[in-house]
Design an enzyme around this catalytic site. Structure first.
Site, PDB file in Angstrom:
ATOM      1  N   GLU A  62       0.829  -1.207   0.000  1.00 52.18           N
ATOM      2  CA  GLU A  62       0.000   0.000   0.000  1.00 52.18           C
ATOM      3  C   GLU A  62       0.870   1.266   0.000  1.00 52.18           C
ATOM      4  O   GLU A  62       0.646   2.213   0.754  1.00 52.18           O
ATOM      5  CB  GLU A  62      -0.950  -0.004   1.219  1.00 52.18           C
ATOM      6  CG  GLU A  62      -1.958  -1.132   1.174  1.00 52.18           C
ATOM      7  CD  GLU A  62      -2.954  -1.093   2.318  1.00 52.18           C
ATOM      8  OE1 GLU A  62      -4.150  -1.328   2.076  1.00 52.18           O
ATOM      9  OE2 GLU A  62      -2.535  -0.818   3.465  1.00 52.18           O
ATOM     10  N   GLU A  92      -6.970  -7.190  -1.320  1.00 53.52           N
ATOM     11  CA  GLU A  92      -7.717  -7.062  -0.080  1.00 53.52           C
ATOM     12  C   GLU A  92      -9.140  -6.590  -0.361  1.00 53.52           C
ATOM     13  O   GLU A  92      -9.345  -5.428  -0.710  1.00 53.52           O
ATOM     14  CB  GLU A  92      -7.039  -6.063   0.872  1.00 53.52           C
ATOM     15  CG  GLU A  92      -5.672  -6.471   1.359  1.00 53.52           C
ATOM     16  CD  GLU A  92      -5.104  -5.504   2.390  1.00 53.52           C
ATOM     17  OE1 GLU A  92      -5.879  -4.672   2.913  1.00 53.52           O
ATOM     18  OE2 GLU A  92      -3.895  -5.588   2.671  1.00 53.52           O
TER      19      GLU A  92
END
Length: 649
Positions: free
Chosen positions: A181, A265
């Protein structure tokens, strides 16, 4: 009726010639069409004795892949010192990643590996070792050589160990993430931009290639928020989100045309900070979004499928800015409202996932029967047998550091000069005069909670008011040390608890020390010359504490920190929950192992105690309470959550 092949039989029959490919609008694995149906679980959050059970339950739901992060701070607790299951640390029984990968393959699952070096994961410092902070001027998660020299050493060891487990070498790993991320490191909440470092990402990519990682390399971000800013043209991009799947996938198609669509995710639930209400999501809404992903069609990994537990001091925290006042520490439980509960039981979401995968997965392979879940049971209530008072505890502090100035935990010259990662730290000032009405002031913030003692007597009483003295929200907080009389030759102790380092945010939010270091004043005069005593609550220290006193109502302390010991004698082991209702704030220790934190502020009011941490026969449970220990300890067969905002004890 023909017998269905296993997953590995279907994808490796006839030999392996190619790994996971994203060179077309759909995945292929070994030149066969492949849709990834994954679920996250983290090996260090689950007792190793339960790995097979959790993985088999995942496969039984129809998943074909398990995803796991790799926590750097546990595997390299000191520079050049490693623990991959036999390194002698308190967490070694949770760290045999090779065993975990072998079991995953035996249970007919492929693996997505996310080695970091940063992993977020609502986990202490995002998995980064706190000893990195000792490098003055270090710029974490960048191409700064002070940071990269440590990454190179760690990755060379880690990736060499794991490269043999790649799919094209006959193992389970089909994809490896580069960083994590990284798009989230840019310009958040109006702060000056801290643009992600593409040189750093390329250095990580090259490290993986140099260390023989040949499977698909990818990044994950929320594409509608960050575009490609956290990735490279040479890396496959995936999405992280909990809403708007079509919008996220459409953006991915725009960023990388003619590539497969994948969510690394899709958030199956959420986590909790202390003082919040317990998160409970709508299962049907979760299933509706999951079905939208499957119908798109896209590959998807559920984060989390089984959350597990933030053992000991390993919970992370969030910050909405660089100001400590925005700090929000996470609870011990990482249940996540996931398809499998913290104790590994099936939830409504599990069966919804299983039904949808049966409906949408066109490739039928052999699935196991769902393992029977072992239900937690409550033991009988225990009465404390022995206790140690605050004074007894600090008399056995394993280190005492003398320093003119306050030092953060990380800068203490202990643990082979790597500092203190976890636990409590006491700043002691001796031989000081306290006048009537003397005011003690903390310069700046507390990192993260604080209690004050004068001559071993607790002065602070604030258990739950986060805006009051003793907690991270209050800047330049002050408290009266004596309202009645002058005290000569006094000793003042400032007991600080590290509630977990921040695990998410822009790059500036990863320069974070714990304890006190900005200054302490008494009657506006800055205080120097401290004795500093770290209390790490290591297993070796916990199991060798001396001077225990027999407990009874007349001798046990009623106010102030203390350790109360309970003996649990059992004929067989099973999972349970320790009922922490009525306790104040502190930690629970089982057979020397720090199980987790308790705090009456909620929402968590019980601690999951799995059977592998118990012994047949005698077990010692020690509760450390910062304010007032109890003499009884109860158990529960279910987790307990509520918000108790009273401030009495």
């Amino acid at each position: 009726m023909a017998t269905l092949p296993t997953l590995y039989e279907y994808y490796t029959g006839g030999g392996i010639t190619q790994g996971l490919s994203a060179n077309q609008p759909y995945f292929t694995l070994n030149n066969r069409n492949f849709t990834l149906y994954g679920g996250s679980t983290h090996y260090w959050r689950v007792p190793s004795e339960y790995w097979r059970d959790r993985l088999r339950k995942m496969r039984a739901a129809g998943l074909n892949t398990v995803e796991t992060y790799v926590p750097w701070n546990l595997h390299e607790p000191e520079p050049g010192k490693y623990d991959f299951g036999a390194g002698g640390t308190d967490m070694q029984d949770f760290l045999d990643i090779e065993k975990f990968l072998k079991i995953a393959q035996e249970e007919d699952l492929f693996v997505i590996l996310r080695p970091g070096p940063y992993i977020c994961s609502e986990y202490e410092f995002g998995g980064l070792p706190s000893w990195l902070l000792r490098e003055k001027g270090i710029r974490i998660r960048t191409s700064d050589e002070k940071f990269m020299m440590h990454v190179r050493r760690y990755f060379t060891t880690l990736l060499t160990l794991l490269s043999v487990f790649q799919f094209t070498k006959g193992g389970p790993i089909i994809a490896v993430q580069v960083e994590n991320e990284y798009g989230n490191t840019e310009n958040r909440n109006g702060n000056p931009p801290s643009i992600p470092d593409s040189v750093y990402l390329e250095q990580l990519r090259q490290l993986m290639l140099t260390n023989n990682i040949t499977e698909l390399l990818f990044t994950s971000d929320t594409p509608t928020n960050h575009g490609s800013v956290g990735s490279l043209p040479t890396l496959f991009q995936t999405a992280n989100f909990n809403t708007n799947p079509e919008g996220q996938f459409n953006k991915l198609k725009e960023l990388q045309p003619n590539k497969p669509s994948m969510a690394t995710e899709y958030w199956s639930g959420w986590f909790n900070h202390w003082s919040e209400k317990q998160y409970v999501g709508d299962a049907q809404n979760f299933a509706n979004i999951y079905e939208t992903i499957l119908r798109y069609p896209a590959s998807v990994n559920l984060y989390m499928f089984h959350g597990g537990t933030n053992w000991g001091f390993l919970n992370g925290a969030n910050m909405n800015s660089v100001e400590q006042s925005s700090y929000q520490p996470d609870i011990t439980s990482y249940d996540y409202d996931a398809p499998l509960s913290e104790s590994g039981d099936y939830t409504e979401k599990y069966w919804l996932v299983k039904d949808l995968l049966e409906k949408y997965n066109p490739i039928k392979t052999k699935l196991p029967e769902e393992p029977v879940s072992s239900k937690p049971r409550a033991f009988s209530t225990l009465v404390s047998t022995q206790f140690l008072s605050y004074e007894d505890i600090i008399a056995q502090a394993p280190h005492t550091v003398s320093s003119r100035d306050l030092l953060a935990m990380e800068n203490l010259p202990i643990n082979n000069n790597t500092g203190q990662q976890f636990g409590y730290i006491i700043y002691r000032k001796e031989s000081i005069t306290i006048n009537k009405g003397s005011l003690l002031k903390i310069k700046g913030y507390v990192y993260d909670s604080l209690n004050v003692y004068v001559n071993n007597v607790l002065v602070t009483r604030n258990v739950v008011d986060l805006d009051g003295f003793g907690y991270w929200r209050l800047k330049d907080g002050s408290i009266s040390l004596s309202s009645h009389e002058k005290i000569e030759n006094a000793t003042i102790d400032l007991v600080v608890c590290n509630m977990g380092r921040n695990n998410f945010g822009d790059l500036s939010q990863f320069q974070q020390f714990r304890g006190l270091w900005e200054g302490v004043l008494i009657d506006d005069k800055e205080i120097f010359d401290w004795k500093i005593m770290p209390l790490e609550f290591t297993k070796a220290w916990n199991t060798n504490l001396k001077g225990w006193r027999d407990s009874d109502n007349s001798t046990s302390p009623s106010v102030g920190a203390g350790l109360n010991k309970f003996e649990l004698i059992i004929l067989d082991t099973h999972d349970t929950f320790i009922d922490m209702t009525g306790w104040n704030k502190g930690i629970a220790i089982v057979n020397g192992f720090v199980l987790g934190r308790h705090w009456k502020i909620g929402p968590q009011q019980s601690l999951y105690l799995p059977a592998p941490l118990l012994n047949i026969g005698k077990n010692e449970i020690i509760i450390f309470d910062e304010f007032s220990p109890k003499n009884e300890l109860a158990f529960s067969d279910v987790p307990i959550h509520f918000n108790n905002m009273t401030n009495s004890f």
